[in-house]
Design a protein around this motif. Structure first.
Motif, PDB file in Angstrom:
ATOM      1  N   GLN A  23       0.836  -1.201   0.000  1.00  0.00           N
ATOM      2  CA  GLN A  23       0.000   0.000   0.000  1.00  0.00           C
ATOM      3  C   GLN A  23       0.873   1.253   0.000  1.00  0.00           C
ATOM      4  O   GLN A  23       1.712   1.432   0.881  1.00  0.00           O
ATOM      5  CB  GLN A  23      -0.914   0.000   1.232  1.00  0.00           C
ATOM      6  N   THR A  24       0.680   2.096  -0.988  1.00  0.00           N
ATOM      7  CA  THR A  24       1.454   3.328  -1.115  1.00  0.00           C
ATOM      8  C   THR A  24       0.584   4.521  -0.760  1.00  0.00           C
ATOM      9  O   THR A  24      -0.540   4.645  -1.257  1.00  0.00           O
ATOM     10  CB  THR A  24       1.988   3.491  -2.551  1.00  0.00           C
ATOM     11  N   GLN A  25       1.089   5.384   0.091  1.00  0.00           N
ATOM     12  CA  GLN A  25       0.368   6.584   0.521  1.00  0.00           C
ATOM     13  C   GLN A  25       0.827   7.779  -0.306  1.00  0.00           C
ATOM     14  O   GLN A  25       2.028   8.026  -0.428  1.00  0.00           O
ATOM     15  CB  GLN A  25       0.629   6.854   2.011  1.00  0.00           C
ATOM     16  N   LEU A  56      -3.055   2.080  -3.765  1.00  0.00           N
ATOM     17  CA  LEU A  56      -2.669   3.492  -3.723  1.00  0.00           C
ATOM     18  C   LEU A  56      -3.735   4.235  -2.929  1.00  0.00           C
ATOM     19  O   LEU A  56      -4.912   4.211  -3.292  1.00  0.00           O
ATOM     20  CB  LEU A  56      -2.571   4.094  -5.127  1.00  0.00           C
ATOM     21  N   ASN A  79       6.188  11.025  -2.510  1.00  0.00           N
ATOM     22  CA  ASN A  79       4.834  10.813  -3.017  1.00  0.00           C
ATOM     23  C   ASN A  79       3.939  12.033  -2.799  1.00  0.00           C
ATOM     24  O   ASN A  79       2.796  11.915  -2.362  1.00  0.00           O
ATOM     25  CB  ASN A  79       4.220   9.556  -2.387  1.00  0.00           C
ATOM     26  N   THR A 260       5.083   3.903  -9.111  1.00  0.00           N
ATOM     27  CA  THR A 260       3.983   4.653  -8.485  1.00  0.00           C
ATOM     28  C   THR A 260       3.378   5.639  -9.472  1.00  0.00           C
ATOM     29  O   THR A 260       2.155   5.749  -9.591  1.00  0.00           O
ATOM     30  CB  THR A 260       4.484   5.390  -7.229  1.00  0.00           C
TER      31      THR A 260
END
Length: 317
Positions: A23-25, A56, A79, A260
């Motif tokens: 999981q990318t914030q 995401l 990010n 990403t």
């Protein structure tokens, strides 16, 4: 037994670790919460979450304006995504205008991801005013509003097109434009927003209005980007409206990894049609608007565009 518990704890720990890695914030710096652009950011956040099965996650942050968004790009993490007109990025990278004494080498690391709805100029006049062109606004009462991009741009056009001191500028807040138009207090108003603009929809639905088109010569004079609002966008609009716009782009930086940027860009375009079904302003966005980007596109985003068969210009590389 201790070994059994240790193995279970290790397995759980690995699962949690893998989940957090998957999981990318992302932080998405948008606009004031009262603006349509903040609502757009929320819609993008929801769409990306759905498209990526929550891999995401976008957190939307309020902003006081595009200059703040650009300034923060120099100090935020990998990010960080923000929105701004391309012209401001160019000014930041060259250290000009509002960035004259605030230059930062990290501005050169800014990279574009995708276009979002542009700010389109709307010159709205009532049918009963008899106005069919800019020249015919002479002697009429027109509302510009105060402080907004639309107000500043409208004032600029009035000067450019030889109407300075020839128009009766109404001293009414833009929020009161529609009722003022309906009851005849004003002959027209100027507003900027992604189309279809809510206040123009309201005006067109409640009384007969016309949105003026600009000539090619006037568009060149304005030094803005040409934009066509298709026929049928507003009630009673039987032909296309040619106007000017201020493009708005979502940016990140080279600090964002390619995977990403690719996933975010792909999710945005994959969900654009679904977003259009609920919020019409997404219908005006197309990959043709990539031409509004006058700087480099993030390599991860560029990978997606190339996969889609879209040819990017040399300036985007």
């Amino acid at each position: 037994m201790k070994l059994h518990h240790a193995l279970i704890s290790t397995a759980v720990g690995l699962a949690v670790s893998q989940l957090s890695l998957a999981q990318t914030q992302i932080t998405y710096k948008s606009a004031k919460t009262s603006s349509s652009y903040y609502q757009m950011a929320v819609e993008i956040s929801q769409a990306v979450k759905e498209d990526t099965n929550s891999n995401l996650i976008i957190t939307v942050e309020e902003s006081q304006g595009s200059v703040q968004n650009v300034m923060e790009s120099a100090v935020r993490g990998a990010n960080y995504v923000f929105t701004t007109p391309p012209a401001l990025v160019a000014l930041a990278q060259s250290g000009k205008a509002m960035f004259k004494n605030r230059a930062n080498p990290k501005f050169n690391d800014i990279r574009a991801l995708f276009p979002i709805p542009s700010l389109a100029m709307h010159f709205v006049v009532s049918n009963k005013s008899g106005i069919n062109s800019f020249a015919q606004m002479e002697g009429k009462k027109i509302l510009l509003g105060k402080g907004s991009f639309g107000a500043r741009e409208g004032a600029k056009y009035i000067t450019l097109f030889g109407l300075e001191n020839k128009i009766d500028l109404a001293q009414v807040e833009l929020s009161n434009a529609v009722p003022a138009l309906k009851n005849g207090q004003i002959d027209g108003f100027v507003t900027a927003g992604s189309f279809p603009a809510p206040n123009v929809i309201e005006a067109a639905a409640g009384t007969g209005v016309k949105v003026l088109s600009l000539s090619d010569e006037q568009i060149v004079q304005s030094k803005r980007t040409k934009l066509v609002i298709p026929a049928g966008t507003y009630a009673g609009q039987n032909s296309d409206i040619t106007t000017t716009s201020l493009p708005v782009i979502a940016y990140s930086s080279t600090a964002m990894d390619d995977a990403t940027a690719y996933t975010l860009t792909k999710a945005y375009w994959s969900q654009k049609q679904r977003m259009s079904d609920t919020s019409p302003w997404w219908g005006g966005v197309s990959t043709d608007m990539l031409s509004n980007i006058n700087g480099k596109i993030h390599p991860g985003a560029a990978k997606y565009y190339k996969e889609m068969g879209i040819t990017l210009s040399a300036v985007h590389q």
